[in-house]
Design a protein around this motif. Structure first.
Motif, mmCIF file in Angstrom:
data_model
loop_
_atom_site.group_PDB
_atom_site.id
_atom_site.type_symbol
_atom_site.label_atom_id
_atom_site.label_comp_id
_atom_site.label_asym_id
_atom_site.label_seq_id
_atom_site.Cartn_x
_atom_site.Cartn_y
_atom_site.Cartn_z
ATOM 1 N N SER A 1 35.605 45.839 35.461
ATOM 2 C CA SER A 1 34.638 46.713 34.803
ATOM 3 C C SER A 1 33.886 45.955 33.722
ATOM 4 C CB SER A 1 35.358 47.929 34.205
ATOM 5 O OG SER A 1 35.984 48.677 35.226
ATOM 6 N N GLY A 2 34.553 45.037 33.053
ATOM 7 C CA GLY A 2 33.893 44.196 32.052
ATOM 8 C C GLY A 2 32.837 43.298 32.675
ATOM 9 N N LEU A 3 33.136 42.771 33.868
ATOM 10 C CA LEU A 3 32.131 41.962 34.575
ATOM 11 C C LEU A 3 30.889 42.790 34.882
ATOM 12 C CD1 LEU A 3 34.361 39.992 37.122
ATOM 13 C CD2 LEU A 3 33.167 39.054 35.131
ATOM 14 N N LEU A 4 31.098 44.019 35.360
ATOM 15 C CA LEU A 4 29.967 44.899 35.658
ATOM 16 C C LEU A 4 29.191 45.258 34.398
ATOM 17 C CD1 LEU A 4 31.105 47.638 38.214
ATOM 18 C CD2 LEU A 4 29.509 45.770 38.561
ATOM 19 N N LEU A 5 29.907 45.586 33.340
ATOM 20 C CA LEU A 5 29.271 45.992 32.097
ATOM 21 C C LEU A 5 28.434 44.854 31.510
ATOM 22 C CD1 LEU A 5 28.997 48.246 29.965
ATOM 23 C CD2 LEU A 5 31.018 47.281 28.854
ATOM 24 N N GLY A 6 29.060 43.709 31.351
ATOM 25 C CA GLY A 6 28.337 42.559 30.803
ATOM 26 C C GLY A 6 27.205 42.103 31.692
ATOM 27 N N GLY A 7 27.459 42.075 32.987
ATOM 28 C CA GLY A 7 26.423 41.662 33.927
ATOM 29 C C GLY A 7 25.256 42.626 33.945
ATOM 30 N N GLY A 8 25.536 43.912 33.902
ATOM 31 C CA GLY A 8 24.476 44.912 33.904
ATOM 32 C C GLY A 8 23.611 44.840 32.657
ATOM 33 N N ILE A 9 24.251 44.684 31.511
ATOM 34 C CA ILE A 9 23.493 44.560 30.262
ATOM 35 C C ILE A 9 22.669 43.275 30.274
ATOM 36 C CG2 ILE A 9 23.714 44.191 27.767
ATOM 37 C CD1 ILE A 9 26.196 46.084 27.911
ATOM 38 N N GLY A 10 23.297 42.176 30.693
ATOM 39 C CA GLY A 10 22.603 40.891 30.701
ATOM 40 C C GLY A 10 21.405 40.861 31.628
ATOM 41 N N ILE A 11 21.542 41.441 32.807
ATOM 42 C CA ILE A 11 20.411 41.478 33.746
ATOM 43 C C ILE A 11 19.317 42.390 33.209
ATOM 44 C CG2 ILE A 11 19.677 42.266 36.038
ATOM 45 C CD1 ILE A 11 22.408 41.154 37.073
ATOM 46 N N SER A 12 19.686 43.539 32.664
ATOM 47 C CA SER A 12 18.685 44.454 32.112
ATOM 48 C C SER A 12 17.851 43.787 31.028
ATOM 49 C CB SER A 12 19.363 45.694 31.516
ATOM 50 O OG SER A 12 19.954 46.470 32.515
ATOM 51 N N MET A 13 18.506 43.044 30.157
ATOM 52 C CA MET A 13 17.821 42.410 29.031
ATOM 53 C C MET A 13 17.341 40.996 29.352
ATOM 54 S SD MET A 13 20.401 43.757 26.070
ATOM 55 C CE MET A 13 19.488 42.928 24.788
ATOM 56 N N TRP A 14 17.725 40.500 30.504
ATOM 57 C CA TRP A 14 17.448 39.134 30.957
ATOM 58 C C TRP A 14 17.945 38.118 29.928
ATOM 59 C CZ3 TRP A 14 17.441 38.248 35.729
ATOM 60 C CH2 TRP A 14 17.000 37.044 36.265
ATOM 61 N N LYS A 15 19.198 38.345 29.478
ATOM 62 C CA LYS A 15 19.893 37.445 28.566
ATOM 63 C C LYS A 15 21.030 36.811 29.349
ATOM 64 C CE LYS A 15 17.427 38.562 25.062
ATOM 65 N NZ LYS A 15 16.397 37.654 24.616
ATOM 66 N N ALA A 16 21.151 35.493 29.244
ATOM 67 C CA ALA A 16 22.145 34.742 30.015
ATOM 68 C C ALA A 16 22.117 35.205 31.474
ATOM 69 C CB ALA A 16 23.542 34.890 29.413
ATOM 70 N N PRO A 17 20.941 35.171 32.110
ATOM 71 C CA PRO A 17 20.819 35.769 33.439
ATOM 72 C C PRO A 17 21.678 35.097 34.514
ATOM 73 C CG PRO A 17 18.830 34.558 32.886
ATOM 74 C CD PRO A 17 19.666 34.609 31.644
ATOM 75 N N LYS A 18 21.886 33.789 34.415
ATOM 76 C CA LYS A 18 22.746 33.136 35.423
ATOM 77 C C LYS A 18 24.170 33.658 35.311
ATOM 78 C CE LYS A 18 20.214 28.892 35.035
ATOM 79 N NZ LYS A 18 20.265 27.522 34.619
#
Length: 130
Positions: free
Chosen positions: A58-75
């Motif tokens: 769930s942490g992977l999904l949460l962090g990944g979702g926030i990061g993609i939305s904001m385009w921060k640390a996208p890789k």
């Protein structure tokens, strides 16, 4: 550049990032707020150490979702989402190994996760171009 030309190094469109990212965040929050139910389901599917794996996923999904939305640390963000989906999809939605009455639901979830994985890989590809 003409109106029909695109620049492949542009940040992906905000609406697409927000739809994808907030959907992932919502899934993560649902997992975290129904922790006991998700752990029980994972246990029933034979996931080892589900008590620790479910919140980590769930942490992977949460962090990944926030990061993609904001385009921060996208890789990193897109990789986190892809890792989650690669690990979860065959274990949790193994439609080939369930009873006939469960098969349709598991197949649908499996295909939905494949679709999400495709989007995560597309975002990862774009992030690598930056």
């Amino acid at each position: 550049m003409s109106e029909t030309d695109t620049d492949d190094t542009e940040t992906p469109a905000l609406p697409g990032r927000l739809l994808f990212g907030t959907g992932l965040v919502a899934l993560a929050v649902r997992n975290l707020t129904n922790h006991e139910g998700r752990v029980a389901y994972a246990d029933a599917k034979g996931v080892p150490d589900a008590e620790k794996v479910v919140p980590a996923g769930s942490g992977l999904l949460l962090g990944g979702g926030i990061g993609i939305s904001m385009w921060k640390a996208p890789k990193l963000s897109a990789s986190a989402v892809a890792a989650f989906l690669l690990g979860v999809t065959p274990l949790m939605h193994n439609f080939w190994a369930v009873d006939e009455e469960e098969r349709d639901g598991e197949l649908t979830s499996f295909l939905q996760n494949l679709t999400l994985l495709g989007a995560a890989l597309a975002f990862l590809s774009r992030a690598r171009e930056d």
